[in-house]
Each structure stands twice: as structure tokens, then as C-alpha cells.
Design a protein around this motif. Structure first.
Motif, PDB file in Angstrom:
ATOM      1  N   VAL A   1       0.836  -1.201   0.000  1.00 57.23           N
ATOM      2  CA  VAL A   1       0.000   0.000   0.000  1.00 57.23           C
ATOM      3  C   VAL A   1       0.873   1.254   0.000  1.00 57.23           C
ATOM      4  O   VAL A   1       0.628   2.205  -0.759  1.00 57.23           O
ATOM      5  N   ARG A   2       1.898   1.257   0.841  1.00 51.56           N
ATOM      6  CA  ARG A   2       2.794   2.426   0.899  1.00 51.56           C
ATOM      7  C   ARG A   2       3.479   2.662  -0.442  1.00 51.56           C
ATOM      8  O   ARG A   2       3.581   3.801  -0.916  1.00 51.56           O
ATOM      9  N   THR A   3       3.938   1.583  -1.077  1.00 49.74           N
ATOM     10  CA  THR A   3       4.627   1.715  -2.356  1.00 49.74           C
ATOM     11  C   THR A   3       3.701   2.265  -3.431  1.00 49.74           C
ATOM     12  O   THR A   3       4.062   3.179  -4.183  1.00 49.74           O
ATOM     13  N   HIS A   4       2.490   1.729  -3.493  1.00 50.37           N
ATOM     14  CA  HIS A   4       1.567   2.143  -4.547  1.00 50.37           C
ATOM     15  C   HIS A   4       0.981   3.522  -4.280  1.00 50.37           C
ATOM     16  O   HIS A   4       0.687   4.261  -5.238  1.00 50.37           O
ATOM     17  N   VAL A   5       0.805   3.900  -3.017  1.00 48.12           N
ATOM     18  CA  VAL A   5       0.364   5.262  -2.719  1.00 48.12           C
ATOM     19  C   VAL A   5       1.424   6.257  -3.176  1.00 48.12           C
ATOM     20  O   VAL A   5       1.113   7.304  -3.774  1.00 48.12           O
ATOM     21  N   SER A   6       2.702   5.957  -2.905  1.00 47.59           N
ATOM     22  CA  SER A   6       3.784   6.837  -3.352  1.00 47.59           C
ATOM     23  C   SER A   6       3.814   6.928  -4.870  1.00 47.59           C
ATOM     24  O   SER A   6       4.026   8.015  -5.434  1.00 47.59           O
ATOM     25  N   TYR A   7       3.597   5.799  -5.521  1.00 50.52           N
ATOM     26  CA  TYR A   7       3.630   5.787  -6.991  1.00 50.52           C
ATOM     27  C   TYR A   7       2.465   6.590  -7.576  1.00 50.52           C
ATOM     28  O   TYR A   7       2.654   7.428  -8.472  1.00 50.52           O
ATOM     29  N   MET A   8       1.258   6.356  -7.051  1.00 51.75           N
ATOM     30  CA  MET A   8       0.085   7.024  -7.607  1.00 51.75           C
ATOM     31  C   MET A   8       0.039   8.514  -7.267  1.00 51.75           C
ATOM     32  O   MET A   8      -0.553   9.301  -7.999  1.00 51.75           O
ATOM     33  N   SER A   9       0.660   8.907  -6.158  1.00 47.56           N
ATOM     34  CA  SER A   9       0.670  10.320  -5.793  1.00 47.56           C
ATOM     35  C   SER A   9       1.521  11.156  -6.746  1.00 47.56           C
ATOM     36  O   SER A   9       1.464  12.388  -6.707  1.00 47.56           O
ATOM     37  N   ARG A  10       2.270  10.491  -7.606  1.00 49.01           N
ATOM     38  CA  ARG A  10       3.072  11.177  -8.612  1.00 49.01           C
ATOM     39  C   ARG A  10       2.438  11.118  -9.999  1.00 49.01           C
ATOM     40  O   ARG A  10       3.038  11.556 -10.973  1.00 49.01           O
ATOM     41  N   SER A  11       1.231  10.569 -10.071  1.00 54.24           N
ATOM     42  CA  SER A  11       0.540  10.437 -11.345  1.00 54.24           C
ATOM     43  C   SER A  11      -0.425  11.606 -11.539  1.00 54.24           C
ATOM     44  O   SER A  11      -1.314  11.821 -10.708  1.00 54.24           O
ATOM     45  N   PRO A  12      -0.284  12.376 -12.613  1.00 53.37           N
ATOM     46  CA  PRO A  12      -1.212  13.501 -12.847  1.00 53.37           C
ATOM     47  C   PRO A  12      -2.664  13.056 -12.936  1.00 53.37           C
ATOM     48  O   PRO A  12      -3.564  13.759 -12.464  1.00 53.37           O
ATOM     49  N   ILE A  13      -2.916  11.890 -13.539  1.00 53.19           N
ATOM     50  CA  ILE A  13      -4.296  11.412 -13.660  1.00 53.19           C
ATOM     51  C   ILE A  13      -4.873  11.100 -12.286  1.00 53.19           C
ATOM     52  O   ILE A  13      -6.017  11.470 -11.970  1.00 53.19           O
ATOM     53  N   GLU A  14      -4.097  10.416 -11.443  1.00 57.19           N
ATOM     54  CA  GLU A  14      -4.573  10.082 -10.106  1.00 57.19           C
ATOM     55  C   GLU A  14      -4.822  11.350  -9.290  1.00 57.19           C
ATOM     56  O   GLU A  14      -5.807  11.444  -8.555  1.00 57.19           O
ATOM     57  N   ILE A  15      -3.930  12.330  -9.406  1.00 58.07           N
ATOM     58  CA  ILE A  15      -4.100  13.578  -8.668  1.00 58.07           C
ATOM     59  C   ILE A  15      -5.360  14.304  -9.125  1.00 58.07           C
ATOM     60  O   ILE A  15      -6.113  14.864  -8.319  1.00 58.07           O
TER      61      ILE A  15
ATOM     62  N   LEU B   1     -12.047   2.695  -8.884  1.00 58.07           N
ATOM     63  CA  LEU B   1     -12.479   2.114 -10.148  1.00 58.07           C
ATOM     64  C   LEU B   1     -11.424   2.290 -11.232  1.00 58.07           C
ATOM     65  O   LEU B   1     -10.991   1.322 -11.871  1.00 58.07           O
ATOM     66  N   PHE B   2     -11.000   3.522 -11.437  1.00 58.77           N
ATOM     67  CA  PHE B   2     -10.037   3.781 -12.506  1.00 58.77           C
ATOM     68  C   PHE B   2      -8.610   3.487 -12.059  1.00 58.77           C
ATOM     69  O   PHE B   2      -7.771   3.108 -12.876  1.00 58.77           O
ATOM     70  N   GLY B   3      -8.333   3.657 -10.755  1.00 50.61           N
ATOM     71  CA  GLY B   3      -6.993   3.348 -10.263  1.00 50.61           C
ATOM     72  C   GLY B   3      -6.680   1.867 -10.319  1.00 50.61           C
ATOM     73  O   GLY B   3      -5.572   1.465 -10.689  1.00 50.61           O
ATOM     74  N   SER B   4      -7.662   1.021  -9.956  1.00 55.29           N
ATOM     75  CA  SER B   4      -7.436  -0.422 -10.011  1.00 55.29           C
ATOM     76  C   SER B   4      -7.230  -0.887 -11.443  1.00 55.29           C
ATOM     77  O   SER B   4      -6.308  -1.644 -11.741  1.00 55.29           O
ATOM     78  N   GLY B   5      -8.107  -0.425 -12.329  1.00 53.68           N
ATOM     79  CA  GLY B   5      -7.946  -0.794 -13.732  1.00 53.68           C
ATOM     80  C   GLY B   5      -6.667  -0.247 -14.319  1.00 53.68           C
ATOM     81  O   GLY B   5      -5.953  -0.928 -15.055  1.00 53.68           O
TER      82      GLY B   5
END
Length: 231
Positions: free
Chosen positions: A19-33, A77-81
């Protein structure tokens, strides 16, 4: 599948690190933000104006919280996919499927991380309503609300795990994710009273059980059809 086991004592650490690894990864994604920051505020603004136009100002707080739940769901929904698709594009999905760790435990931290990212939406929409629309913070049970938020996050994370099982099989997962966004307007309590909905904890357990049962069949089918990779 029969040889894929993991020491139960290592499961909590595996999930937390994942969870920590993927939160760090997704927090750097413009789409996720964008999904976590902007979309929930749009939902909240529309919901507040709709309830005010309907002459129901007493439900403005419900509208803000419901919009936050929509934000969490959209992130899941979109993050998992997107996470599964990213692994496929990077060429690592086959490695994850072939790893000794059960695939469910590989995907679970990804789906939980998307829900954790989405928790911002609930706080942001409530604060947005208070600052811009003077929505009163009159929670009937404040402590229960604080308990319900992590339970809801966990339940939506389990729902994401169930969806991810299908995303492993389908190459264009976003095509499936798009139409699934709208029905959650019902489950968020904006269109029907939340009292007629099942408990989130029970739903979360059901999602987890269904995901584990479905994932094995989906994985075997994906192997047989050779659809894990893009080509």
C-alpha cells in the motif's frame, strides 16, 4: 495455483509495504491527482446546487459526504484498472502472475492504495461545502462517522480487488470501468437513503471472498487465452 502460498504472519507486512509503495507511486501520477483533487469537488458543487434547487437544504452535508464517496469510488475504479493496465504495459503483469505470492495478495495493496488516495475526497468535499456553501457540520454521530470512513475505504478496496480480477482478463479494462462509475450514485446515498443499503463491512467481506474465488478462474482463463500481455 496449488503451490502459491504465503506465510500468514507475513501478510500484514506485505499489504502495508505494498500500500505504501503504490500510494507513493500514484501520488506522482497527474491522472490520479486529478481524480483525487478536482473531480470530487465538481461532484460536491453539483450535488449542493441540486439539493438547494430541490428545496432540501437539510441534506447538504449528505451531498458533500456522498460526493466524497463518489471520489473514493472513482479513484478505486479507474486506479485499479489503471494499475493492472500499467503492469501490463510495463511487461510485469506476467511476472506478478507467475510469482509465488498469490495474485490476490499482489493486487490487494494496489486496490487498497487507490482507496487510500481517494480518502482525500471525503475530507476535501466536506471542507469545500463548509467554506464555500456554509454547509453545517451537524453529524448525528461524529465518532461513528470517523469509524465508518476507514470501513468504507476497506470495503471499496475489496470491491476494487473484485474488479481487478476482471481487469486481469480484459486488455481494455477502462472500457469496463467507464460505465461502472454511474451506478454508485445510488450506493453513495445521494439518490436513495443509506438506511436501505447493506452494511459496508458485510459488503467488503463479500467482495473479498468473491474476488478470491473469481481470481483463480480468471487467471487460468487468461493464461489459456494468452491475454496477459498486450501482444
Amino acid at each position: 495455483m496449488s503451490g502459491r502460498t504465503v506465510d500468514p504472519r507475513r501478510v500484514p507486512r506485505l499489504i502495508l509495504v505494498g500500500v505504501r509503495t503504490h500510494v507513493s507511486y500514484m501520488s506522482r501520477s497527474p491522472i490520479e491527482i486529478t481524480f483525487a483533487v478536482l473531480v470530487p469537488l465538481v461532484y460536491a458543487t453539483l450535488a449542493v446546487y441540486l439539493f438547494r434547487a430541490a428545496g432540501d437544504p437539510d441534506r447538504l452535508l449528505t451531498a458533500s459526504v456522498g460526493a466524497g464517496l463518489m471520489g473514493i469510488w472513482g479513484s478505486v475504479l479507474f486506479g485499479s484498472g489503471g494499475a493492472v493496465q500499467n503492469q501490463r504495459w510495463l511487461g510485469t503483469l506476467e511476472t506478478l502472475v507467475a510469482a509465488p505470492t498469490p495474485l490476490a495478495l499482489v493486487l490487494l495493496p494496489i486496490t487498497l492504495a487507490t482507496a487510500v488516495i481517494g480518502t482525500y475526497a471525503t475530507g476535501a468535499t466536506v471542507l469545500w461545502g463548509v467554506l464555500l456553501f456554509d454547509v453545517p457540520l451537524d453529524f448525528a454521530h461524529p465518532l461513528l462517522f470517523l469509524v465508518a470512513v476507514p470501513v468504507c475505504v476497506l470495503a471499496l478496496g475489496m470491491a476494487g480487488l473484485l474488479l481487478a480480477a476482471t481487469f486481469v482478463l480484459l486488455r481494455n479494462a477502462n472500457a469496463l470501468a467507464n460505465p461502472l462509475d454511474t451506478p454508485v450514485w445510488l450506493l453513495s446515498g445521494l439518490l436513495v437513503p443509506v438506511t436501505v443499503l447493506p452494511a459496508a463491512a458485510a459488503l467488503g467481506a463479500g467482495y473479498a471472498l468473491a474476488a478470491v474465488l473469481v481470481l483463480g478462474r480468471v487467471e487460468r482463463r487468461a493464461r489459456a487465452a494468452a491475454t496477459l500481455a498486450l501482444t
